[in-house]
Design a protein around this motif. Structure first.
Motif, short mmCIF file in Angstrom:
data_model
loop_
_atom_site.label_atom_id
_atom_site.label_comp_id
_atom_site.label_asym_id
_atom_site.label_seq_id
_atom_site.Cartn_x
_atom_site.Cartn_y
_atom_site.Cartn_z
N ASP A 174 25.29 -59.90 15.43
CA ASP A 174 24.55 -58.87 16.16
C ASP A 174 23.62 -58.07 15.25
O ASP A 174 23.70 -56.83 15.16
CB ASP A 174 25.52 -57.94 16.89
CG ASP A 174 26.02 -58.53 18.19
OD1 ASP A 174 25.72 -59.71 18.46
OD2 ASP A 174 26.72 -57.83 18.94
N PRO A 175 22.70 -58.74 14.55
CA PRO A 175 21.81 -58.02 13.64
C PRO A 175 20.79 -57.17 14.40
O PRO A 175 20.14 -57.65 15.34
CB PRO A 175 21.12 -59.16 12.88
CG PRO A 175 21.13 -60.32 13.83
CD PRO A 175 22.43 -60.19 14.59
N LEU A 176 20.66 -55.93 14.02
CA LEU A 176 19.60 -55.05 14.48
C LEU A 176 18.67 -54.78 13.31
O LEU A 176 18.84 -55.32 12.21
CB LEU A 176 20.18 -53.77 15.06
CG LEU A 176 21.16 -53.95 16.22
CD1 LEU A 176 21.65 -52.59 16.73
CD2 LEU A 176 20.55 -54.75 17.36
N THR A 177 17.68 -53.95 13.51
CA THR A 177 16.71 -53.71 12.44
C THR A 177 17.29 -52.94 11.27
O THR A 177 16.80 -53.05 10.14
CB THR A 177 15.49 -52.96 12.99
OG1 THR A 177 15.94 -51.71 13.56
CG2 THR A 177 14.77 -53.77 14.05
N ASP A 178 18.36 -52.16 11.52
CA ASP A 178 18.91 -51.32 10.46
C ASP A 178 20.40 -51.51 10.26
O ASP A 178 21.02 -50.76 9.50
CB ASP A 178 18.64 -49.84 10.75
CG ASP A 178 19.37 -49.34 12.00
OD1 ASP A 178 19.78 -50.20 12.83
OD2 ASP A 178 19.54 -48.12 12.15
N ARG A 179 21.00 -52.50 10.91
CA ARG A 179 22.45 -52.66 10.81
C ARG A 179 22.86 -54.07 11.19
O ARG A 179 22.12 -54.81 11.84
CB ARG A 179 23.16 -51.65 11.71
CG ARG A 179 22.97 -51.87 13.21
CD ARG A 179 23.42 -50.66 14.01
NE ARG A 179 22.63 -49.48 13.65
CZ ARG A 179 23.00 -48.24 13.92
NH1 ARG A 179 24.11 -48.00 14.55
NH2 ARG A 179 22.22 -47.22 13.57
N VAL A 180 24.09 -54.41 10.81
CA VAL A 180 24.66 -55.70 11.16
C VAL A 180 26.18 -55.59 11.05
O VAL A 180 26.70 -54.83 10.23
CB VAL A 180 24.12 -56.82 10.24
CG1 VAL A 180 24.60 -56.64 8.80
CG2 VAL A 180 24.48 -58.21 10.76
N ILE A 181 26.88 -56.34 11.89
CA ILE A 181 28.33 -56.41 11.82
C ILE A 181 28.73 -57.39 10.72
O ILE A 181 28.18 -58.50 10.64
CB ILE A 181 28.93 -56.90 13.16
CG1 ILE A 181 28.61 -55.92 14.29
CG2 ILE A 181 30.43 -57.14 13.04
CD1 ILE A 181 29.41 -54.65 14.27
N ILE A 182 29.69 -57.01 9.86
CA ILE A 182 30.30 -57.95 8.92
C ILE A 182 31.79 -58.01 9.22
O ILE A 182 32.40 -57.02 9.64
CB ILE A 182 30.02 -57.60 7.46
CG1 ILE A 182 30.59 -56.22 7.09
CG2 ILE A 182 28.53 -57.66 7.16
CD1 ILE A 182 30.50 -55.88 5.60
N TRP A 183 32.39 -59.18 9.00
CA TRP A 183 33.76 -59.45 9.46
C TRP A 183 34.53 -60.27 8.44
O TRP A 183 33.96 -61.11 7.72
CB TRP A 183 33.70 -60.21 10.78
CG TRP A 183 35.03 -60.62 11.34
CD1 TRP A 183 35.77 -59.96 12.29
CD2 TRP A 183 35.81 -61.77 10.98
NE1 TRP A 183 36.95 -60.63 12.54
CE2 TRP A 183 36.99 -61.75 11.75
CE3 TRP A 183 35.61 -62.83 10.08
CZ2 TRP A 183 37.97 -62.74 11.65
CZ3 TRP A 183 36.60 -63.80 9.97
CH2 TRP A 183 37.75 -63.75 10.76
N THR A 184 35.83 -60.04 8.37
CA THR A 184 36.75 -60.93 7.68
C THR A 184 38.14 -60.71 8.25
O THR A 184 38.35 -59.88 9.15
CB THR A 184 36.75 -60.72 6.16
OG1 THR A 184 37.44 -61.82 5.53
CG2 THR A 184 37.43 -59.41 5.77
#
Length: 618
Positions: A48-58
């Motif tokens: 779900d990348p936006l212009t100023d953020r993104v979700i990272i997961w593990t």
């Protein structure tokens, strides 16, 4: 399978329903757990990348109980030296030890690298890309995938995508996992039964993310995903599913809730409305070139599937009033060149002898489809591109409106590109695409037999899909493929034409790919301080439990295994000795005697080391 009207050989296979499936042959042994990945065996993912953020997961695989702090960092280089954001996230068994961070304060249109750390050990380094903003975006390129049944073959399509270096993101259109049991040899589902409760769904997501090819493609690209039916149950709708029996399998509301919770835990997806966990539809923009509308045609507000005259009821809904209004408003107000709808089931008509073949698709909701078309026509919205999965076959089609001309494409509402399955069973008998196309002249390309994906390539002048078909899914790590056909629609046209060249053949390296192994030494299995070197406890399922507990664990060296259930004061209530077990992944069924409701401790002991997990008996 009430959604099928015509019991024609071959046409039945277009439904995407659960059918008897042949398993893969020439299977390799199960991938061994590489201790260099510990404790992040499931890799990393972003989405779900936006212009100023993104979700990272593990996900942290731990032999400990209680809260687990995990460090994370985002950098602009593969060596993780130029760190731009960092922090700590605390996970626990209530989240199945998953870690999901919405990283903010990033720059648009930028490649970033990220990783996680715990107790001096690092995850593999992931790579992600934020959405660009503004005008002048030359081109964008995405992979489009769906329908990856673990038991049907190897995920070579995922592995092939991980080896490319020319994508900005991967659209996953659903059936990321499958809810059924069974399988063949080392492509068996875990747990082996049909999944019904929260721990079942968690265990199935865990199994899929341990697949090396899926782990690698998540590492290399952000995902933009939606669920379809098999993330919950076959042919699901708002209040039920074809593959769910109330009473025998519990309440549908409970099962649906379990499926959604596990999906949000295990997928790098952002809740668009934290107050509504059933809502997955959302918009992601890529500057002036592209607006992506990810839809839910499955669980949010779909009415039950019908057949016959009932499908023409004007009150039947596929999206539901709230989602349709959101979509119509978003399309009306979009200033992007291309409006892409990522969704689950085929929108274009698919008929034989004047009857719809599959009423689980939009053909079962023609009034709702017309409401969407009317909104597009009323506001004169151009450049509609629909992305679809579900049907386990590949299609490129116009979306015919009133007075559609198949020769010129006039009065086409837009175009639809349907991706075939990664592995899920499709037609092994070609009934003749010419027969299908004669009854459906808007269908320009059909492939009923192969597995793979397509690459969606967008620039200001055209949107093009190149269909990649894998040579083999029955042998692991066979990444050979063929580009079968390419279809495009030009700016403002709204209809398809066959492309003369394969846009995706020109591979441009956009960013350095990180290494596929984390920068850790393997844990020494002889280290007396390390229980992880001896064994890894992946989980106990279900939790809460009633009578049986299935324990999933991995032995890194052979040893005798003892399972013990105690109360919180340490009193032994039940114990079994499984005997000596070889190196590898194992399951043990712990049949517990009647106990009062409450919390207990499950301990797994092997080679003198013990791992513990808190469980709840209801």
């Amino acid at each position: 399978m009430k959604k099928i009207l015509l019991p024609l050989v071959g046409l039945l296979l277009l439904s995407g329903a659960i059918v008897a499936q042949p398993g893969p042959t020439d299977l390799n042994a199960r991938t061994q757990m590489d201790l260099r990945f510990a404790p992040f065996f499931h890799g990393v993912a972003s989405g779900d990348p936006l212009t100023d953020r993104v979700i990272i997961w593990t996900r942290v695989t731990t032999n400990q109980t209680g809260p687990i702090p995990v460090s994370w960092a985002v950098a602009t280089d593969t060596g993780m030296t130029n760190i731009v954001q960092s922090g700590t996230y605390t996970t626990s068994d209530t989240l199945d030890y998953t870690v999901k961070v919405d990283v903010t304060g990033l720059q648009p249109g930028t490649w970033y690298y990220y990783r996680f750390a715990r107790n001096g050990r690092f995850s593999v380094t992931g790579r992600t890309f934020t959405a660009p903003t503004g005008a002048g975006i030359d081109s964008l390129r995405f992979a489009v995938v769906s329908c990856s049944n673990y038991t049907s073959g190897f995920f070579n399509a995922y592995g092939g995508l991980a080896r490319r270096n020319d994508l900005h993101a991967v659209f996953h259109l659903g059936d990321y996992i499958y809810e059924g049991g069974g399988g063949d040899d080392d492509r068996e589902h875990e747990p082996p039964n049909e999944i019904l409760v929260l721990e079942d769904y968690r265990m199935r997501h865990s199994q899929y993310k341990l697949d090396e090819d899926l782990r690698c493609v998540h590492q290399m690209y952000p995902f933009i995903a939606v669920w379809d039916d098999h993330e919950s149950a076959n042919d699901s709708w708002r209040d039920g599913a074809e593959n769910h029996t109330e009473g025998a399998e519990g309440l549908w509301t409970d099962r649906k809730s379990y499926a959604l919770r596990a999906y949000y835990e295990w997928m790098p997806i952002r809740l668009p409305d934290p107050s509504d966990d059933a809502r997955i539809f959302r918009k992601i923009s890529y500057g002036d070139l592209l607006d992506v509308f990810m839809l839910d045609t499955r669980l949010y507000d779909r009415d039950e599937q019908e057949v016959g005259a009932a499908v023409n009821d004007p009150n039947r809904t596929m999206l539901g009033p709230a989602q349709l209004a959101w979509l119509s408003d978003g399309l009306k107000n979009s200033t992007a060149r291309w409006k892409v709808l990522g969704q689950q089931v085929m929108m274009a008509p698919l008929e034989a002898f004047g009857f719809p073949i599959n009423t689980d698709q939009w053909d079962g909701y023609p009034a709702e489809r017309q409401r969407l078309y009317d909104s597009i026509l009323t506001y004169n919205i151009k450049n509609i591109v629909v992305l679809t999965g579900d049907i386990h076959s590949a299609w490129a089609t116009d979306l015919p409106g009133a007075n559609y001309d198949p020769g010129s494409g006039a009065n086409s509402i837009g175009v639809e590109f349907v991706t075939t399955s990664v592995t899920s069973f499709n037609s092994v008998v070609n009934i003749g695409t010419q027969i299908i196309q004669f009854a459906n002249p808007h269908l320009k390309y059909i492939n009923l037999a192969d597995h793979g994906y397509y690459i969606l390539d967008l620039n200001p002048s055209r949107a093009q899909a190149d269909y990649f078909m894998m040579d083999n899914i029955d042998v692991a790590a066979d990444y050979r493929y063929a580009v079968e056909e390419s279809w495009l629609t030009e700016d403002q046209d709204g209809f398809l034409q066959q492309a003369q060249d394969t846009a995706a053949a020109s591979v441009q390296s956009q960013a350095i790919q990180p290494g596929k192994i984390p920068p850790n030494l393997a844990i020494n299995v002889e280290d007396p301080a390390s229980s992880a070197g001896t064994m890894t406890l992946f989980g106990a399922y279900p939790n809460p439990f009633e009578s049986d507990l299935m324990v999933k664990y991995y032995l890194h060296q052979p040893g005798r295994v003892r399972l013990t259930l105690t109360d919180l004061r340490g009193k032994v209530l039940h114990q079994i000795d499984t005997g000596k077990r070889a190196t590898g992944l194992h399951f043990a069924d712990l049949r517990v005697p009647p106990l009062p409701s409450g919390f207990y401790l499950l301990s797994l002991t092997a080679n003198g080391k013990t791992a513990t997990r808190r469980v709840f008996h209801r």
